[in-house]
Design a protein around this motif. Structure first.
Motif, PDB file in Angstrom:
ATOM      1  N   ASP A   8       5.007 -13.300 -46.002  1.00 26.77           N
ATOM      2  CA  ASP A   8       3.570 -13.077 -45.860  1.00 26.77           C
ATOM      3  C   ASP A   8       2.960 -12.767 -47.225  1.00 26.77           C
ATOM      4  N   GLU A   9       1.902 -13.479 -47.571  1.00 28.91           N
ATOM      5  CA  GLU A   9       1.137 -13.202 -48.795  1.00 28.91           C
ATOM      6  C   GLU A   9       2.057 -13.002 -49.994  1.00 28.91           C
ATOM      7  N   GLU A  42       3.801  -8.343 -45.457  1.00 34.55           N
ATOM      8  CA  GLU A  42       2.751  -8.184 -46.467  1.00 34.55           C
ATOM      9  C   GLU A  42       3.032  -6.994 -47.384  1.00 34.55           C
ATOM     10  N   THR A  61      -1.120 -13.060 -40.412  1.00 34.42           N
ATOM     11  CA  THR A  61      -0.150 -11.963 -40.395  1.00 34.42           C
ATOM     12  C   THR A  61       0.305 -11.670 -38.970  1.00 34.42           C
TER      13      THR A  61
HETATM   14 MG   LIG Z   1      -2.596 -11.098 -43.601  1.00 32.68          MG
END
Ligand SMILES: [Mg+2]
Ligand SMILES: Nc1ncnc2c1ncn2[C@@H]1O[C@H](COP(=O)(O)OP(=O)(O)O)[C@@H](O)[C@H]1O
Lengths: 241, 646
Positions: free
Chosen positions: A154-155, A85, A43
């Motif tokens: 992200d994710e 995220e 991240t």
């Molecule tokens: Mg992360």
């Protein structure tokens, strides 16, 4: 010349760096996964690329031009779109308003609607009232409306059902193939990622420990998983191909 | 002066109230705009609008259109500068810091007005046509109706702007998630500048339009912010419609009260209608609505979210107090009269700052009514000692008890209303107390001061002018009394910080929910904090009374409260040391005296410097001067240690 080139990236939240000497690259039309255990620094690396985390050392170029000196907003205008995220959607806006903000037009461009036909149906709904999968779709659509040259996610599968996740990967493949966009994703489920991406970078302890094409990495996956990725990397029942 | 009370009069006064309501509405919608875009409760809105109106009135000789345009330009520049110089640096700061910065802007704008145009009312040329129109047989000034119409049009335009344009959507999006906006590539800074300009132009425009219909006088205009905040708060700082409706409601009620005050049956005091009723109304409206609605308001308004200034435990308090006491006694004995007076003023200020340390620093409740609490002590002391003629020490004790009670009164809404809402409510309460109580001949002293009898113990008088140690005011003996009171208060607060109760107060400050979950009785802790804060403010009020041998309403006004709050934050609201630093900085205190005597800066400039200092301190050192200095000293020590080791 790569689309995105990151060299010697060192960054963190205070004086102490969280990631050190990170090097990675993304080509045009390529889908790249950033893998790594929790806390490996994935991240942070993405935040440094989009500019939300300051750089202590290193160089980031987009299309050969350095972006290190640009603010996050300018990097976004230069073509980097980051879906963080937490997705950072606007809960009090409607889907239409979100799209309008991103596109400067009242409707999303045809190719985005092609990728996400559900957008039209959701039009007047408030973002706060969307399901997790719908929110992730809107976050991706909002980023794509800016017609980015680099998309960073992200994710992507965080909190989503495997079925929903499996629907997003083909979309990203198409974005890469049809728009020539480079896509960099962080993905917990290694086996899912390996099915879809072209190349992977594996992070451990705040730096890139291994890089390679999927063909190169697939035979080493158990070794890498044992060494770097931790238990979450092992496939669960739902992920098995 | 009586007038009849028929439907015609009511209609006429309603129409007049629409004009006043329009001014409130114009400012209040601006408040909603800046709150939504920057999270700032702009208490300076009235003062900056006044500044614009003054510029306009100054330029009246050049013709109305030119003056109006220049006024709008000034308003736009003021809005942009406020954001760029004050609130952009504070983008990541908490709501408390932003509120204090805004109070600093208020003090600065107010000081500029007084320096440039004086405190007396100024005339402004009318912009709107002055003819009357006939409405149902009642002739009504046309400009009030036009003002009301303009505000409604402006609000409708604003509503459409934020609902339907990309700019409006971007503003709402940024309020939702600034990170999301930035990642999308929006210039959030430009959006905020634009919103500040819109709000400031709106306030300035209605300030200029309404100036001819009301008095252009610095305090009146600045304090407009109370009904303005009331309207914005009842609109939840988000609904233009409710905000404007409330503003018109307050305007009309205000006007109808004026009508009732003209009736023969209305209570009279010394030949004039009972004053202060118009100030009491917004306070009561606010108190009742907030109390009833309580938790239903948006979270952003109720939470005094961290970061709050830090409140480190006092270290080596005992020796420091002893050294301070010795230094102060020596200073009282050796300093010439003017410096002695400045020292006494600083000690008084420190006591008041200590009360802010307890209510704001320890429990996180922002009160802008600290001067009203002090005034309660002063006025009750004057009554008990004067009208009732009771002997010392009954008057000061009664005064302090009254202060505790007044403060407890504010703690009732504080049990349900938190953070910025409480700040607004106490500000309204401070205005009401000053006008309805202190400045009211019925219960206070009207425009005159009320006498305070000097301290008398065993037949010996200890007053600033006649005493056992020197006759030149302020006498050293009186200085010792103030010093003793200060030491007592310092001891109390230092003890409180180390006590169990102090720990619970800090727990409440950092999170009421978390504190409640660990078994802390949040309501009781807040009530106790208000009681102790009231006690300290009461001591200050009593000492003020003795120092000036009287109390007067203008000493205990809301602007003084805001100034004191700013000074307390300047010093550092989390520590005893901060309160002492605050004491040094107060108006007429030691620093003030040093600057005026050594650098020859005229005393008139003190409010300006104080306002600027508040703004700069909030930006530069949000924990206050005292903590920053202590930090610097500590890091210096650490560095020396490190060097010594190597
Ligand atoms: Mg992360
Ligand atoms: N805001 C922050 N402040 C300080 N440290 C942080 C912050 N966010 C993450 N970290 C630390 O940085 C390290 C890397 O975190 P992160 O980049 O989120 O890892 P990943 O995404 O790979 O799980 C972790 O040790 C984490 O504790």
């Amino acid at each position: 010349m790569s689309l995105l080139d990151v060299r010697g990236l060192t960054a963190g939240y205070g004086a102490v760096p969280v990631v050190r000497d990170v090097g990675l690259s993304v080509e045009r039309g390529e889908l790249v996964a950033l893998l790594g255990a929790n806390g490996a620094g994935k991240t942070t690396t993405l935040l440094a690329i989009s500019g939300l985390v300051g750089l202590q050392a290193g160089e980031i170029t987009l299309d050969g031009r350095p972006v290190t000196a640009l603010t996050p907003a300018r990097r976004a205008r230069a073509g980097i779109q980051h879906v963080p995220e937490d997705r950072s959607l606007f809960p009090s806006l409607t889907v239409d308003e979100t799209i309008r903000l991103a596109c400067r037009t009242r409707r999303a461009p045809g190719w985005v609607l092609d990728l996400f036909p559900a957008l039209e149906r959701l039009g007047g709904r408030r973002v706060a009232a969307l399901s997790g999968g719908e929110q992730q779709m809107l976050a991706l659509a909002r980023a794509l409306c800016r017609d980015p040259s680099l998309l960073v996610v992200d994710e992507m599968s965080l909190g989503l059902a495997p079925l929903v996740v499996n629907a997003f990967f083909p979309v990203l493949r198409r974005v890469a193939a049809e728009r020539g966009c480079g896509v960099l994703i962080v993905e917990q489920h290694v086996h899912v990622a390996l099915r879809w991406v072209d190349r992977v970078h594996v992070m451990a302890g705040g730096t890139v420990a291994a890089s390679g094409t999927v063909e190169e990495m697939r035979p080493r996956i158990d070794e890498l998983a044992g060494a770097y990725l931790g238990p979450s990397a092992y496939p669960t029942e739902g992920d098995k191909p | 002066m009586t007038s009849s009370l028929g439907p015609e009069q009511v209609l006429a006064f309603v129409a007049l109230g629409l004009g006043y309501g329009a001014l409130i509405a114009g400012l209040a919608t601006g408040l909603v705009v800046t709150y939504r875009s920057s999270g700032v409760i702009n208490v300076a809105a009235g003062a900056t609008a006044a500044l614009v109106a003054y510029v306009y009135s100054e330029l009246r000789t050049t013709g109305v259109p030119f003056a109006l345009v220049i006024g709008l330009v000034v308003a736009a520049v003021l809005g942009a500068l406020q954001y760029l110089l004050v609130y952009r640096p504070l983008a990541k700061a908490g709501p408390l810091a932003k509120l204090v910065a805004s109070s600093g802007v208020l003090l600065t704008a107010q000081a500029v007005i007084v320096l440039r145009w004086g405190a007396d009312p100024v005339a402004a040329p009318a912009i709107l046509p002055q003819e009357t129109v006939d409405l149902l047989g009642v002739s009504i000034p046309q400009d009030r109706l036009l003002l009301a119409g303009l505000v409604i049009v402006a609000t409708a335009l604003l509503w459409a702007l934020y609902r339907h344009t990309r700019f409006g959507i971007a503003t709402r999006a940024t309020a939702d998630s600034a990170k999301g906006s930035v990642l999308l590539g929006l210039s959030t800074g430009r959006l905020e500048v634009a919103n500040w300009v819109i709000a400031s132009v709106l306030g300035g425009l209605f300030g200029m339009l309404a100036a001819p219909t009301t008095q252009l006088q610095p305090t009146t205009f600045t304090l407009l912010v109370v009904p303005v905040l009331t309207a914005a708060l009842l609109g939840g700082f988000s609904s233009f419609g409710v905000t404007v409706a409330t503003a018109f409601g307050l305007g009309v009620v205000n006007s109808l009260i004026a009508l009732l005050q003209g009736q023969s049956w209305f209570p009279q005091v010394e030949g004039t209608p009972l004053p202060g009723v118009t100030e009491l109304v917004p306070f009561l409206v606010l108190a009742v609505t907030l109390y009833l609605r309580g938790r239903a308001l948006p979270d952003r308004l109720t939470a005094v979210a961290p970061p709050m200034p830090r409140a480190p435990r006092p270290r080596r308090a005992g020796p420091a107090m002893a050294v301070g006491a010795v230094v102060a006694v020596a200073a009282l004995a050796g300093l010439p009269f003017d410096w002695r007076q400045a020292l006494v003023n600083s000690m008084l200020g420190a006591v008041l700052c200590l009360s802010v340390v307890v209510t704001t620093g320890f429990v996180g409740q922002i009160s802008f009514a600290q001067m009203a609490v002090a005034g309660a002590a002063g006025y009750v002391m004057a009554t008990v000692g004067g009208d009732l003629g009771l002997p010392f020490p009954l008057p000061p004790l009664a005064g302090i008890a009254a202060a505790v009670l007044t403060s407890l009164l504010f703690s009732v809404p504080a049990r349900r209303v938190r953070g910025l809402q409480l700040a607004v409510l106490t500000l309204a309460g401070g205005v009401a107390a000053q006008r309805f109580w202190f400045g009211n001949p019925q219960w206070g002293s009207g425009l005159r001061p009320a006498n305070v009898a000097p301290i008398t113990v065993f037949g010996m008088e200890i007053s600033p002018s006649r005493s056992f140690w020197g006759t030149e005011p302020p006498s050293q003996g009186f200085g010792l009394v103030v010093l003793a009171a200060l030491l007592g208060c310092v001891f109390l607060v230092a003890w409180l910080r180390r006590s169990d109760l102090g720990a619970r107060m800090l727990a409440v400050r950092s999170s009421e929910a978390a504190a409640a979950a660990t078994g802390v009785n949040v309501g009781a802790v807040k009530t106790l904090a208000f009681a102790i804060g009231g006690l300290l403010a009461g001591v200050a009020g009593v000492l003020y009374g003795y120092t000036f041998t009287g109390v007067s309403a203008d000493r205990f006004g809301p602007l003084t409260s805001i100034a004191f709050f700013g000074v307390a934050v300047l010093g550092g609201v989390g520590t005893v040391g901060g309160a002492l630093v605050g004491g040094l900085l107060v108006a007429q205190g030691l620093l003030f005296h040093a600057v005026t005597t050594w650098f020859g800066i005229p005393p008139d400039y003190q409010p300006l410097f104080a306002g600027l200092a508040v703004v700069l301190t909030v930006i530069g050192s949000p924990d206050g001067v005292a903590v920053s200095v202590a930090d610097a000293a500590r890091s210096l020590r650490v560095r020396r240690l490190a060097l010594g080791e190597s």
